[in-house]
Design an enzyme around this catalytic site. Structure first.
Site, PDB file in Angstrom:
ATOM      1  CG  HIS A   1      -1.875   1.008   1.416  1.00 40.96           C
ATOM      2  ND1 HIS A   1      -1.589   2.294   1.824  1.00 40.96           N
ATOM      3  CD2 HIS A   1      -3.226   0.974   1.243  1.00 40.96           C
ATOM      4  CE1 HIS A   1      -2.708   2.993   1.898  1.00 40.96           C
ATOM      5  NE2 HIS A   1      -3.710   2.225   1.546  1.00 40.96           N
TER       6      HIS A   1
ATOM      7  CG  ASP B   1       0.687  -2.188   6.111  1.00 42.15           C
ATOM      8  OD1 ASP B   1      -0.279  -2.296   6.889  1.00 42.15           O
ATOM      9  OD2 ASP B   1       0.635  -1.572   5.030  1.00 42.15           O
TER      10      ASP B   1
ATOM     11  CD  GLN C   1      -6.873  -4.268   4.255  1.00 43.33           C
ATOM     12  OE1 GLN C   1      -7.796  -4.997   4.605  1.00 43.33           O
ATOM     13  NE2 GLN C   1      -7.068  -3.011   3.897  1.00 43.33           N
TER      14      GLN C   1
ATOM     15  CE  LYS D   1      -7.479   0.210   6.105  1.00 45.21           C
ATOM     16  NZ  LYS D   1      -8.017   0.716   4.869  1.00 45.21           N
TER      17      LYS D   1
ATOM     18  CB  CYS E   1      -3.883   3.409  -1.489  1.00 44.03           C
ATOM     19  SG  CYS E   1      -4.939   4.817  -1.242  1.00 44.03           S
TER      20      CYS E   1
HETATM   21  N1  PLP Z   1      -1.691  -0.556   4.664  1.00 46.72           N
HETATM   22  C1  PLP Z   1      -2.661  -1.270   4.105  1.00 46.72           C
HETATM   23  C2  PLP Z   1      -2.369  -2.662   3.628  1.00 46.72           C
HETATM   24  C3  PLP Z   1      -3.926  -0.724   3.948  1.00 46.72           C
HETATM   25  O1  PLP Z   1      -4.901  -1.441   3.395  1.00 46.72           O
HETATM   26  C4  PLP Z   1      -4.153   0.595   4.406  1.00 46.72           C
HETATM   27  C5  PLP Z   1      -5.477   1.217   4.194  1.00 46.72           C
HETATM   28  O2  PLP Z   1      -6.191   0.885   3.262  1.00 46.72           O
HETATM   29  C6  PLP Z   1      -3.118   1.288   5.006  1.00 46.72           C
HETATM   30  C7  PLP Z   1      -1.893   0.687   5.119  1.00 46.72           C
HETATM   31  C8  PLP Z   1      -3.307   2.665   5.536  1.00 46.72           C
HETATM   32  O3  PLP Z   1      -4.201   2.658   6.587  1.00 46.72           O
HETATM   33  P1  PLP Z   1      -4.742   4.036   7.213  1.00 46.72           P
HETATM   34  O4  PLP Z   1      -5.230   4.862   6.062  1.00 46.72           O
HETATM   35  O5  PLP Z   1      -5.830   3.607   8.127  1.00 46.72           O
HETATM   36  O6  PLP Z   1      -3.587   4.664   7.919  1.00 46.72           O
END
Ligand code: PLP
Length: 406
Positions: A123, A200, A203, A226, A364
């Site tokens: 992401h 990270d 998910q 999430k 993203c």
């Molecule tokens: N990493 C992953 C795999 C994500 O799916 C997301 C959000 O869609 C993020 C990071 C970023 O999360 P946040 O926007 O809640 O900080």
């Protein structure tokens, strides 16, 4: 509140509504999960009865707010099996947690010749913070490739590991493709090169039991929204020894013990990394989300979603013109796809007109899209409240879209 996944949809007020005259089918949990009444009520109760600033007050409301806020930290510690509550840093989400590590852990130790290792699956939140710190320090960002199924090539990833690599940052589960990375194996391999690993977990957390000590990583970042909690909340878990040595990320109230113009003494963990008034209501809601997930059981949630995911993939494959993007062996809850040559945004709008909410676009994760020669996909993602009827509705809606575009 129900204890049974099959009945849990009724716990979610937002799912009890009609969209475009039909019962809402919500297949966009990977972008943000709906919240159960238990979370909404915990936040509302705090706002109505217990709101005050935390930590500094001597009066009753401040004590209550502090107890609830710190109580949520204890819940999160237990939920991810961290060894100490000092390792739970509240952030505004995964994005802030990763930026914190990039700036506070990596920036002081990086220089020209050093490398940060990521993968093509990431992401943007697990790409751009590393690009920034590389620009600031002269270090280099290197990227392990993915194959046509959307799996990280482990041989290629391992070949990039060397003593020049000062951080491996890797997603637990890909938000664009749903690929589950074999994080434990990857961490073991990184250990052989003394490479610290940030996972990270944005998910990962909603879909499986996460044990940070079992995974063996050094940092694990995730977002409250999430995992059925409020937006603007998240956690950075880090090993205490590493966090102790890291300088504060931001300066301000609460992260200090003493301030003078000559010298400021920083607070102890975890407060050293929580400058300013935190998102008290949100964190309390996140604690309630943890209670909710535990009442259902993460193993049961995983099994339910695995069954649904398999059902969804089979059903999608039966729709003429559907091309699945992301066909890894290990997947969790997300399926990207194309339908004929219909633009994903058009498809998303037609589905919305039938009460079916999916996400369309690059999710993203532009490099993933580029890898598949696409600018975007349609993506259906599952949560614990979905059922096979939702997927049947998706399929009917896709068939209708084909008729419209025929
Ligand atoms: N990493 C992953 C795999 C994500 O799916 C997301 C959000 O869609 C993020 C990071 C970023 O999360 P946040 O926007 O809640 O900080």
């Amino acid at each position: 509140m129900t204890q049974n996944i099959a009945d849990c949809r009724k716990d979610f007020p937002a799912l009890q509504q009609n969209i475009s005259g039909r019962s809402l089918v919500y297949l966009d949990t990977a972008a943000s999960a709906q919240q159960p009444a238990a979370v909404i009520d915990a936040v509302a109760q705090y706002q109505r009865e217990n709101h005050a600033n935390v930590h500094r007050g001597v009066h009753t409301l401040s004590h209550r707010a502090t107890e609830l806020y710190e109580g949520a930290r204890d819940k999160l510690r237990a939920f991810i099996n961290a060894s100490n509550r000092t390792e739970i840093i509240f952030t505004s989400g995964t994005t802030e947690a990763i930026n914190l590590v990039a700036q506070s852990y990596c920036r002081p130790i990086l220089g020209a010749g050093d490398q940060i290792l990521i993968t093509w699956l990431e992401h943007h939140s697990n790409i751009v913070p590393w690009q920034l710190v590389c620009e600031q320090t002269g270090a280099e960002l290197i990227v392990a490739p993915i194959n046509d199924d959307g799996e990280v090539g482990l041989d290629e990833l391992y070949a990039l590991m060397s003593d020049r690599v000062k951080m491996l940052a890797i997603g637990h589960v890909s938000n664009a493709l749903g690929t589950v990375n074999p994080v434990r194996r990857i961490v073991e391999r990184a250990r052989q090169h003394d490479i610290p690993v940030l996972v990270d977990g944005a998910q990962g957390m909603p879909h499986m039991a996460v044990d940070v000590q079992g995974l063996g990583c050094d940092f694990y970042a995730f977002s409250g929204h999430k995992m059925y909690g409020p937006t603007g909340t998240g956690v950075l878990w880090g090993r205490e020894a590493l966090l102790e040595d890291m300088p504060p990320y931001q300066g301000g109230g609460d992260m200090i013990l003493e301030v003078s113009f000559d010298n400021t003494v920083y607070n102890e963990l975890p407060y050293k990394f929580e400058a300013g008034t935190p998102n008290i209501a949100g964190v309390i809601g996140l604690g309630a989300a943890v209670d909710y997930l535990q009442s259902l059981g993460m193993e049961k949630i995983s099994a339910h979603e695995k069954h649904l995911h398999d059902y969804m993939v089979n059903k999608l494959e039966s729709v003429d013109g559907v091309r699945l993007i992301g066909t890894a062996d290990e997947k969790a809850s997300v399926q990207s796809f194309m339908l004929d040559d219909i633009h994903p945004h058009d498809l998303g709008t037609i589905l919305d007109n039938q009460g079916v909410a999916i996400r369309t676009g690059h999710h993203c994760a532009m490099p993933v899209m580029q890898r598949f020669g696409l600018t975007g996909t349609a993506r259906a993602s599952l949560g614990l409240y979905n059922n096979t009827d939702d997927i049947d509705c998706l399929v009917v809606a896709l068939e209708k879209a084909r008729e419209i575009f025929a």
